[in-house]
Write a protein that holds these residues in place. Sequence first.
Motif, mmCIF file in Angstrom:
data_model
loop_
_atom_site.group_PDB
_atom_site.id
_atom_site.type_symbol
_atom_site.label_atom_id
_atom_site.label_comp_id
_atom_site.label_asym_id
_atom_site.label_seq_id
_atom_site.Cartn_x
_atom_site.Cartn_y
_atom_site.Cartn_z
ATOM 1 N N UNK A 54 0.980 -1.052 0.006
ATOM 2 C CA UNK A 54 0.009 -0.203 0.202
ATOM 3 C C UNK A 54 1.041 1.227 0.111
ATOM 4 N N UNK A 59 -0.876 4.418 -1.743
ATOM 5 C CA UNK A 59 -2.387 4.341 -1.395
ATOM 6 C C UNK A 59 -2.259 4.923 0.022
ATOM 7 N N UNK A 60 -1.015 5.082 0.634
ATOM 8 C CA UNK A 60 -1.216 5.157 2.073
ATOM 9 C C UNK A 60 0.116 6.039 2.170
ATOM 10 N N UNK A 79 -3.555 14.091 -0.598
ATOM 11 C CA UNK A 79 -4.488 13.223 -1.270
ATOM 12 C C UNK A 79 -4.473 13.319 -2.896
ATOM 13 N N UNK A 80 -4.551 14.640 -3.303
ATOM 14 C CA UNK A 80 -4.716 15.037 -4.699
ATOM 15 C C UNK A 80 -3.369 14.681 -5.361
ATOM 16 N N UNK A 83 -3.026 11.020 -5.603
ATOM 17 C CA UNK A 83 -3.723 10.405 -6.856
ATOM 18 C C UNK A 83 -3.254 10.629 -8.134
ATOM 19 N N UNK A 84 -2.236 11.907 -8.381
ATOM 20 C CA UNK A 84 -1.864 12.110 -9.487
ATOM 21 C C UNK A 84 -0.601 11.415 -9.531
ATOM 22 N N UNK A 86 -0.262 8.259 -8.243
ATOM 23 C CA UNK A 86 -0.534 6.807 -8.645
ATOM 24 C C UNK A 86 -0.983 6.593 -10.110
ATOM 25 N N UNK A 87 -1.520 7.725 -10.663
ATOM 26 C CA UNK A 87 -2.032 7.756 -12.040
ATOM 27 C C UNK A 87 -0.834 7.926 -12.952
ATOM 28 N N UNK A 92 -1.192 -0.639 -11.314
ATOM 29 C CA UNK A 92 -1.604 -1.746 -10.436
ATOM 30 C C UNK A 92 -1.948 -3.182 -11.213
ATOM 31 N N UNK A 94 -3.844 -6.507 -9.716
ATOM 32 C CA UNK A 94 -4.551 -7.013 -8.823
ATOM 33 C C UNK A 94 -4.789 -8.440 -8.812
#
Lengths: 234, 430
Positions: A54, A59-60, A79-80, A83-84, A86-87, A92, A94
């Motif tokens: 994570x 994500x964390x 947070x934003x 997100x960027x 991660x993007x 990912x 799963x």
Amino acid sequence: MSGTPIVCLEDVVKTYVIGDVEVHALQGISLSIAEGDYVAIMGTSGSGKSTLLNLLGCLDRPTSGRYLLGGSDVSQMNDDQLSAIRNQRIGFVFQSYNLLQQLTVLENIEVPLIYQDCHPRKSRERALMLADRVSLNDRLHHRPRELSGGQQQRVAIARSLATDPLIILADEPTGNLDSKTEQEILDLIDQLNDEGKTIIMVTHDDHVAERAQRVVRLKDGVVDVIHETTSTRA
Amino acid sequence: MFLYPRKYLRTIQLGIKSLMLHKMRSLLTMLGIIFGVSSVISMLAIGEGASYEAREAIKRLGSTNIIIESVKPPEDQDSSSEGNSFVLEYGLTYDDVLRVGTTVPAVKAVLPMRIIREDVQFASAKRQCRVIGTLPNYLQSQSEEMALGRFLTDNDLRYQDNVCVLSGRLAENLFPYQDPLNHAVKIRSHYYRVVGVLGQVPLRQREGTAAELDPRSWEHEVIIPLSTARSRFGENIIRRTSGSTSAERVQLHRIIVQMNGTEVVEEAAGAIQTLLNRFHKKRDYELTVPLRLLRQAEETKRIFNIVLGSIAAISLLVGGIGIMNIMLATVTERTREIGVRRALGARRRDIVVQFLVETVVLTIGGGIAGVALGVLIPTVVSHLRDIYTIVTPWSLIIAFGISALVGIVFGIYPAQRAANLDPIEALRHE
């Protein structure tokens, strides 16, 4: 091992507070992963495997310590920004594929691009290219439920490649597959690694881990041992 | 993000796709809004139709007019003991016309009228009519138009000519196959030349609430010069009823006072009342102010609209709560999807927009269907029952706007909830 480190964990600690109890999931992990690396993370349940994943996946955020991903310090981001990150930098894959049921194969591959405000024509082109890459060009307009598990995982892999990320995070990607399909998927991941993609894969399967260049074993929230595999691959 | 319309388009497409995944559920959710919107529109249409009719009827009496009518005073000892003369004298007089015309300010015209019930005859056709003796400016005060010929002139009045103007309906009755102009009709024992015909019943052809409100729309009328009426019929009206004879002397049956504008009407009505009270000991007249009626009608309409508005608000509220309920369930059901999207780079805002768009698509879809149904219902009602309906554009806009607003208001909470889910938890959700 070659290239500059793109993932760099420095004494990362993660502590959860559940009720009154503090759970020390990660107790100081330092790890560096170079570009083009193929790392398997192993460990029994409760070893901090998922927590590490994570964190690596942004994500964390770590409780303390630093996490540098591609040169930027992720541990302080909001947070934003996460997100960027991660993007753009993380792909990912799963265990349970996690495709969106209401979308077709092509549309699923496009999802990360939509969050980049990519032009529809460009994202469509890229999705077509990636679908071809995972040899699903004859299933472009099928919905996930019309595909086999292996096919779904290939769609997921294509999706993880959509934004050309720095690392691919695979969380037991073959956990739901039979051994024949498992081979297919692992071969595909090997190919990606051969093409220079950095892969981080969580698994508890020794023969899956063997394909990686290095295996990181976690135990009780710390790195127990890192060993290079005698990878049979070239 | 708000700068990219194509992204919106995509989000809307996605919303529709997600809704199509559960067609039945989406449809049922929309029903609340559909019925809410359509009932608002159709109720407003029926209400608007009814009040339009009432207002039109009152308007035809003239909003700048004050109407004074002679009424028979209540029988009191005075009049019965007084009477070896059998003639009961009451009502408005020519002097009243003069007084009102000279003392009340801002009067445009004072119109005396004698109204006598008589049979009007042409060839074998005979109709009971109201014979109205009046002045040439009667026409302007009545907002009626000439269909044929001309109205009465000053010369007709001066020479007490035997000329008449027929109401449209009467002309049709007496002269079904002929041009009535220049034919002579018989009233009592005299013949009158038809010089003009008034326009058709202007409001609506069929009998409805408004037509009943205004007796003139169903009564036949013949209009003759006031001077002619005076000389031909006199001032005594003798009625024979079951053996006894009663006679009345009434100079004028009605006076229409036309004012310069609506703003002076109320004041003038008060002035006229005071003026007449001074000269009329008995209550032998009655004052009607159409403007007052109009205001009352408008007040009634306002209350009606408030009641309808409340009902509308409640029904849309119920619809909105239904939507919120479903959206909350949807968010729970799609927790995994939210987790996946967050992992793939969706910001909280993107998730909010996604779910909000879904709700708004639901309500706007329901709104459009509701508007369609809301336009259809009044049409059907008008056809089945004799109810006049008006679908006003603003009622469509309001109903539609409110439904979109309901979507946003009731969509925000579920969307926020979706956005605030922890991505890790959401990904783990079964």
